[in-house]
Motif scaffolding. Sequence first.
Motif, PDB file in Angstrom:
ATOM      1  N   ALA A 149      -2.101  17.962  -4.861  1.00 31.45           N
ATOM      2  CA  ALA A 149      -1.610  17.759  -3.503  1.00 31.45           C
ATOM      3  C   ALA A 149      -2.641  17.032  -2.655  1.00 31.45           C
ATOM      4  O   ALA A 149      -2.313  16.096  -1.914  1.00 31.45           O
ATOM      5  N   GLY A 150      -3.902  17.462  -2.746  1.00 38.95           N
ATOM      6  CA  GLY A 150      -4.948  16.798  -1.983  1.00 38.95           C
ATOM      7  C   GLY A 150      -5.115  15.342  -2.386  1.00 38.95           C
ATOM      8  O   GLY A 150      -5.355  14.468  -1.536  1.00 38.95           O
ATOM      9  N   THR A 151      -4.998  15.061  -3.676  1.00 39.76           N
ATOM     10  CA  THR A 151      -5.115  13.686  -4.159  1.00 39.76           C
ATOM     11  C   THR A 151      -3.986  12.813  -3.613  1.00 39.76           C
ATOM     12  O   THR A 151      -4.211  11.672  -3.175  1.00 39.76           O
ATOM     13  N   ILE A 152      -2.770  13.350  -3.628  1.00 37.76           N
ATOM     14  CA  ILE A 152      -1.630  12.603  -3.085  1.00 37.76           C
ATOM     15  C   ILE A 152      -1.809  12.368  -1.589  1.00 37.76           C
ATOM     16  O   ILE A 152      -1.523  11.283  -1.065  1.00 37.76           O
ATOM     17  N   GLY A 153      -2.309  13.391  -0.877  1.00 33.29           N
ATOM     18  CA  GLY A 153      -2.572  13.233   0.546  1.00 33.29           C
ATOM     19  C   GLY A 153      -3.600  12.149   0.807  1.00 33.29           C
ATOM     20  O   GLY A 153      -3.463  11.340   1.734  1.00 33.29           O
ATOM     21  N   GLY A 154      -4.653  12.106  -0.020  1.00 30.84           N
ATOM     22  CA  GLY A 154      -5.670  11.065   0.132  1.00 30.84           C
ATOM     23  C   GLY A 154      -5.112   9.685  -0.138  1.00 30.84           C
ATOM     24  O   GLY A 154      -5.461   8.711   0.553  1.00 30.84           O
ATOM     25  N   ALA A 155      -4.230   9.571  -1.137  1.00 35.27           N
ATOM     26  CA  ALA A 155      -3.612   8.280  -1.431  1.00 35.27           C
ATOM     27  C   ALA A 155      -2.761   7.805  -0.255  1.00 35.27           C
ATOM     28  O   ALA A 155      -2.761   6.616   0.099  1.00 35.27           O
ATOM     29  N   ALA A 156      -2.035   8.742   0.371  1.00 40.29           N
ATOM     30  CA  ALA A 156      -1.230   8.384   1.539  1.00 40.29           C
ATOM     31  C   ALA A 156      -2.116   7.902   2.684  1.00 40.29           C
ATOM     32  O   ALA A 156      -1.807   6.913   3.361  1.00 40.29           O
ATOM     33  N   ALA A 157      -3.236   8.610   2.910  1.00 40.40           N
ATOM     34  CA  ALA A 157      -4.165   8.187   3.954  1.00 40.40           C
ATOM     35  C   ALA A 157      -4.745   6.809   3.634  1.00 40.40           C
ATOM     36  O   ALA A 157      -4.890   5.951   4.521  1.00 40.40           O
ATOM     37  N   GLY A 158      -5.072   6.572   2.363  1.00 37.21           N
ATOM     38  CA  GLY A 158      -5.600   5.270   1.964  1.00 37.21           C
ATOM     39  C   GLY A 158      -4.604   4.148   2.165  1.00 37.21           C
ATOM     40  O   GLY A 158      -4.972   3.029   2.546  1.00 37.21           O
ATOM     41  N   PHE A 159      -3.333   4.450   1.944  1.00 37.24           N
ATOM     42  CA  PHE A 159      -2.309   3.428   2.137  1.00 37.24           C
ATOM     43  C   PHE A 159      -2.211   3.024   3.607  1.00 37.24           C
ATOM     44  O   PHE A 159      -2.159   1.830   3.934  1.00 37.24           O
ATOM     45  N   CYS A 189      -5.177  -2.408  -1.770  1.00 38.66           N
ATOM     46  CA  CYS A 189      -5.399  -1.739  -3.065  1.00 38.66           C
ATOM     47  C   CYS A 189      -6.764  -1.071  -3.120  1.00 38.66           C
ATOM     48  O   CYS A 189      -6.895   0.058  -3.626  1.00 38.66           O
ATOM     49  N   LEU A 190      -7.792  -1.741  -2.586  1.00 34.38           N
ATOM     50  CA  LEU A 190      -9.139  -1.180  -2.620  1.00 34.38           C
ATOM     51  C   LEU A 190      -9.225   0.099  -1.788  1.00 34.38           C
ATOM     52  O   LEU A 190      -9.810   1.102  -2.224  1.00 34.38           O
ATOM     53  N   THR A 191      -8.627   0.078  -0.612  1.00 33.96           N
ATOM     54  CA  THR A 191      -8.675   1.256   0.258  1.00 33.96           C
ATOM     55  C   THR A 191      -7.904   2.421  -0.352  1.00 33.96           C
ATOM     56  O   THR A 191      -8.357   3.572  -0.304  1.00 33.96           O
ATOM     57  N   VAL A 192      -6.747   2.145  -0.925  1.00 36.47           N
ATOM     58  CA  VAL A 192      -5.981   3.208  -1.582  1.00 36.47           C
ATOM     59  C   VAL A 192      -6.770   3.797  -2.743  1.00 36.47           C
ATOM     60  O   VAL A 192      -6.813   5.024  -2.925  1.00 36.47           O
ATOM     61  N   LEU A 193      -7.409   2.949  -3.544  1.00 40.96           N
ATOM     62  CA  LEU A 193      -8.177   3.426  -4.694  1.00 40.96           C
ATOM     63  C   LEU A 193      -9.325   4.317  -4.258  1.00 40.96           C
ATOM     64  O   LEU A 193      -9.520   5.420  -4.801  1.00 40.96           O
ATOM     65  N   VAL A 194     -10.099   3.862  -3.277  1.00 40.22           N
ATOM     66  CA  VAL A 194     -11.254   4.640  -2.814  1.00 40.22           C
ATOM     67  C   VAL A 194     -10.807   5.977  -2.233  1.00 40.22           C
ATOM     68  O   VAL A 194     -11.383   7.036  -2.527  1.00 40.22           O
ATOM     69  N   ALA A 195      -9.754   5.960  -1.400  1.00 41.00           N
ATOM     70  CA  ALA A 195      -9.285   7.198  -0.783  1.00 41.00           C
ATOM     71  C   ALA A 195      -8.724   8.166  -1.821  1.00 41.00           C
ATOM     72  O   ALA A 195      -8.948   9.377  -1.736  1.00 41.00           O
ATOM     73  N   THR A 196      -8.018   7.647  -2.809  1.00 38.37           N
ATOM     74  CA  THR A 196      -7.432   8.513  -3.837  1.00 38.37           C
ATOM     75  C   THR A 196      -8.504   9.185  -4.681  1.00 38.37           C
ATOM     76  O   THR A 196      -8.462  10.401  -4.925  1.00 38.37           O
ATOM     77  N   VAL A 197      -9.483   8.397  -5.113  1.00 37.87           N
ATOM     78  CA  VAL A 197     -10.561   8.963  -5.934  1.00 37.87           C
ATOM     79  C   VAL A 197     -11.376   9.963  -5.119  1.00 37.87           C
ATOM     80  O   VAL A 197     -11.724  11.052  -5.595  1.00 37.87           O
ATOM     81  N   GLY A 198     -11.692   9.603  -3.867  1.00 37.68           N
ATOM     82  CA  GLY A 198     -12.439  10.523  -3.020  1.00 37.68           C
ATOM     83  C   GLY A 198     -11.687  11.815  -2.772  1.00 37.68           C
ATOM     84  O   GLY A 198     -12.261  12.911  -2.837  1.00 37.68           O
ATOM     85  N   ALA A 199     -10.401  11.712  -2.500  1.00 37.15           N
ATOM     86  CA  ALA A 199      -9.591  12.906  -2.260  1.00 37.15           C
ATOM     87  C   ALA A 199      -9.495  13.770  -3.517  1.00 37.15           C
ATOM     88  O   ALA A 199      -9.496  15.004  -3.426  1.00 37.15           O
ATOM     89  N   GLY A 350     -11.277   7.520  13.221  1.00 37.83           N
ATOM     90  CA  GLY A 350      -9.876   7.371  12.825  1.00 37.83           C
ATOM     91  C   GLY A 350      -9.676   7.596  11.342  1.00 37.83           C
ATOM     92  O   GLY A 350      -8.724   8.265  10.926  1.00 37.83           O
ATOM     93  N   GLU A 351     -10.577   7.035  10.520  1.00 43.72           N
ATOM     94  CA  GLU A 351     -10.469   7.236   9.071  1.00 43.72           C
ATOM     95  C   GLU A 351     -10.588   8.715   8.721  1.00 43.72           C
ATOM     96  O   GLU A 351      -9.818   9.250   7.906  1.00 43.72           O
ATOM     97  N   GLY A 352     -11.586   9.377   9.325  1.00 42.81           N
ATOM     98  CA  GLY A 352     -11.787  10.796   9.024  1.00 42.81           C
ATOM     99  C   GLY A 352     -10.601  11.642   9.428  1.00 42.81           C
ATOM    100  O   GLY A 352     -10.184  12.544   8.696  1.00 42.81           O
ATOM    101  N   ALA A 353     -10.040  11.353  10.623  1.00 44.77           N
ATOM    102  CA  ALA A 353      -8.882  12.125  11.089  1.00 44.77           C
ATOM    103  C   ALA A 353      -7.668  11.899  10.190  1.00 44.77           C
ATOM    104  O   ALA A 353      -6.956  12.842   9.835  1.00 44.77           O
ATOM    105  N   LEU A 354      -7.437  10.653   9.810  1.00 43.82           N
ATOM    106  CA  LEU A 354      -6.303  10.340   8.937  1.00 43.82           C
ATOM    107  C   LEU A 354      -6.481  10.981   7.566  1.00 43.82           C
ATOM    108  O   LEU A 354      -5.565  11.614   7.031  1.00 43.82           O
ATOM    109  N   PHE A 355      -7.661  10.847   6.991  1.00 43.68           N
ATOM    110  CA  PHE A 355      -7.949  11.401   5.673  1.00 43.68           C
ATOM    111  C   PHE A 355      -7.857  12.922   5.703  1.00 43.68           C
ATOM    112  O   PHE A 355      -7.222  13.549   4.845  1.00 43.68           O
ATOM    113  N   GLY A 356      -8.483  13.536   6.722  1.00 41.78           N
ATOM    114  CA  GLY A 356      -8.470  14.994   6.810  1.00 41.78           C
ATOM    115  C   GLY A 356      -7.083  15.544   7.049  1.00 41.78           C
ATOM    116  O   GLY A 356      -6.683  16.541   6.431  1.00 41.78           O
TER     117      GLY A 356
END
Length: 371
Positions: A149-159, A189-199, A350-356
């Motif tokens: 779930a957290g990974t999917i949430g991170g991917a959504a934030a990255g998108f 694509c780069l932002t989605v990848l980084v956010a997904t892996v980080g999440a 903004g990135e932190g709020a969206l990701f969190g």
Amino acid sequence: MTQPDVVGERPAQSARLSMDGASAFRFDRFVLDPGDRQLLSDGRPLELNSRYLDVLLLLVREQGRLVSKERFLAEVWRGIPVTDEALTQGIKMLRRQLGDDAAHPRFIETVPKHGYRFIAHVEGTVPPPRLAAPNAGAFWTAFGMLALAGTIGGAAAGFVGGLVYGFAGASEPLQAGPGGVSVFLVLLCLTVLVATVGAAGVAAGIAATCRTTGRSPAWPVVGGALGGVIVGALAKLLGIDASALLFGQSPGDVTGAGEGAVLGGALGLGLWLAGQCSGPGSLRRGAALGALVGGGAGFLIPALGGEMMGGSLDLLAHRFPGSRLRLDLIGALFGEQGFGPIARYVTGTGEGALFGGCVVGAMQYARRRAG
């Protein structure tokens, strides 16, 4: 002969239970342990914050008797000014954990405009039952649900973040024509990848503490921070090595282990706070708390000299002068020449709020589904 206290045609239990008479109380498949402050279901602890546990203790202690709203506020909230909604939310959470139905109650009955009464038969037990042995299968199921779930949430934030940076990069005068589309897609694509892996790393770290998140914020904070450190360090190392191999120079001090630790720890705290404030069922409150702590971490990171995604992209653009990557348009919105300090703080927050918000909200939803 005195008549029993009744609601409708259901007789209540006549005996008033004393907390001194037993060290734990059993009703249906549940055990309420006041000493260890736990509610157990079939021998396994349920997640319940301290205030709602006190509500249940008061109801069970007064088994069969009406407990007024005023008494709940006086004995549970101890005079702290709160609205009736706080008690209503607590009863709703207790019913969810007990599998109760307000329309056809088996445990907690509502007395309209007056309060509530506990209607199930309660037995005192001495001593409290031992916890059931940990179920490895249940643990890994819960771990997998939370981490996914957290990974999917991170991917959504990255998108969402990728759309912002992609449009900003593609809107530069330098990117007119087909080149702008390429810049947009690459940044997305780069932002989605980084956010997904980080999440994935942060969520796995927090999920590993899923058996302890109801008791102390330390474990989910440490778990999230460790997950962020590991993923951030590996990503930075691979990025530096790949850049040195392909281009002959380092990309600079892009986001890495330090930033991952701060953001991951903040998200662990956010998920813990979500459980304490609203239990595992409130998605909106979980997302709001995640956005709050994530935004705070996103502001703190550039203040400590670190970089979020926007700052890292700007570093890459200036490290390689021939690059078509530019984010000067974002800085121009704040009256800066290039991607300056204000742009770094604003985009970092903004990135932190969206990701969190996305990661914690998704994990909160998974906790509700997992019960």
